[in-house]
Design an enzyme around this catalytic site. Sequence first.
Site, PDB file in Angstrom:
ATOM      1  N   GLY A  71       0.814  -1.209   0.000  1.00 35.21           N
ATOM      2  CA  GLY A  71       0.000   0.000   0.000  1.00 35.21           C
ATOM      3  C   GLY A  71       0.851   1.264   0.000  1.00 35.21           C
ATOM      4  O   GLY A  71       0.496   2.262  -0.650  1.00 35.21           O
ATOM      5  N   CYS A 325       1.768   2.144  12.697  1.00 36.55           N
ATOM      6  CA  CYS A 325       2.868   2.920  12.129  1.00 36.55           C
ATOM      7  C   CYS A 325       3.320   4.038  13.042  1.00 36.55           C
ATOM      8  O   CYS A 325       4.444   4.486  12.966  1.00 36.55           O
ATOM      9  CB  CYS A 325       2.427   3.502  10.802  1.00 36.55           C
ATOM     10  SG  CYS A 325       1.420   2.354   9.872  1.00 36.55           S
TER      11      CYS A 325
END
Length: 389
Positions: A71, A325
């Site tokens: 992604g 993240c």
Amino acid sequence: MRNVYLDYSATTPVKEEVLKEMIPYFTEKFGNPSSLYDKGLEARDAVTHAREQVAALINADPSEIFFTAGGTEADNWAVFGATDKLKEKGNHIITTKIEHHAMLHSCAFLEKHGFDVTYLDIDKDGRVDLQQLKDSITDKTILISVMMVNNEIGTVQPIKEIGKIAKEHKILFHTDAVQALGNVPIDVKDMGIDLMSMSSHKIYGPKGEGALFIRKGVRISNYLHGGAQEAGRRAGTENLTGIVGFGKAAELARVHFDEHVKHSSTLRDYLVERILNEIPDTTLNGTMEERHPGNANITFKYIEGESILLLLNQFGISVSTGSACSSKSLEPSHVLVALGVPVEMIHGTVRFTVGDFTTKEDIDYVVDCLKQVVTRLRELSPINEKKGW
Ligand SMILES: *Cc1c(COP(=O)(O)O)cnc(C)c1O
């Protein structure tokens, strides 16, 4: 001890059927898809088949699917490829404050190189305001990028309406659909999407694989330069096993879509209901309308989400604070900031995401452990209502 994984938005396990499909391509069917002999053609056929499987999930033509290493690469390619191609036309990009860092950090990079970026606000439900979007468009706007489903609060954006606005103004429209894929219906034609990012490991496929949908006729610059793979648009020997796995995962997501959504949303609703009813001083962030079926984002007042995460981990439970993240930074989540959640509440926030292997017993176990953990932390907590909460 029980092991309960409630972080399906961070990544998912590879399904058995997917792994089974991949294995031969590590060993006997290891050919390079660019080679002209049978072993190469066998590999090429597998890539072609996977492209059809991914295309079918989003109502695209197979020729509009370009495999990437996930992604993040798809987001980078979309934004850098589009802005490079159209830089003579303008230097303005419109996106939102709640994008994944793959978009936000790419936009920050472009700002250092002469581009102007408008970051749209979101309302209390987590949605962009279409009027603000329209008002932000100038004759220099070359790209609109709005994610389909947010990874922290699960909000689904009005993509079809945004696609219509983009088209009216002849502006390219990109959407990061990594969290949406397999979780909400996607029809790239009906939604007016020009560019769309996808990732395999969020839909029970292998990590390090993804794709960018590029609508037929849309020209963007290449991002990786080298060989003529992917119709000359994305260089590098194909990740054959990754592509085969992503294809199979996409097929399973399409075939079992209704079941998956029903299973996830039933368990998610049960989790939310039990937490809000049985643990005092808890609130749900974002709206329950048009939300990722597996997402629950909950604030536990007076305590730290990180402490909850670590204590739940001792019970064999995996959850996250913010997104995977950003978990290594102490910055408050940019998504919850944009949603207007006060900073001290953001620190008490935990994201639970359920998926295909979650059971009701898992949820009961998690809620039981949560009650103990929250009680213990609140007893220890130096911060309480009197100190400004
Ligand atoms: C996970 C994620 C990405 C990054 O995808 P990778 O395949 O892990 O690089 C991008 N956008 C969103 C919304 C995500 O959730």
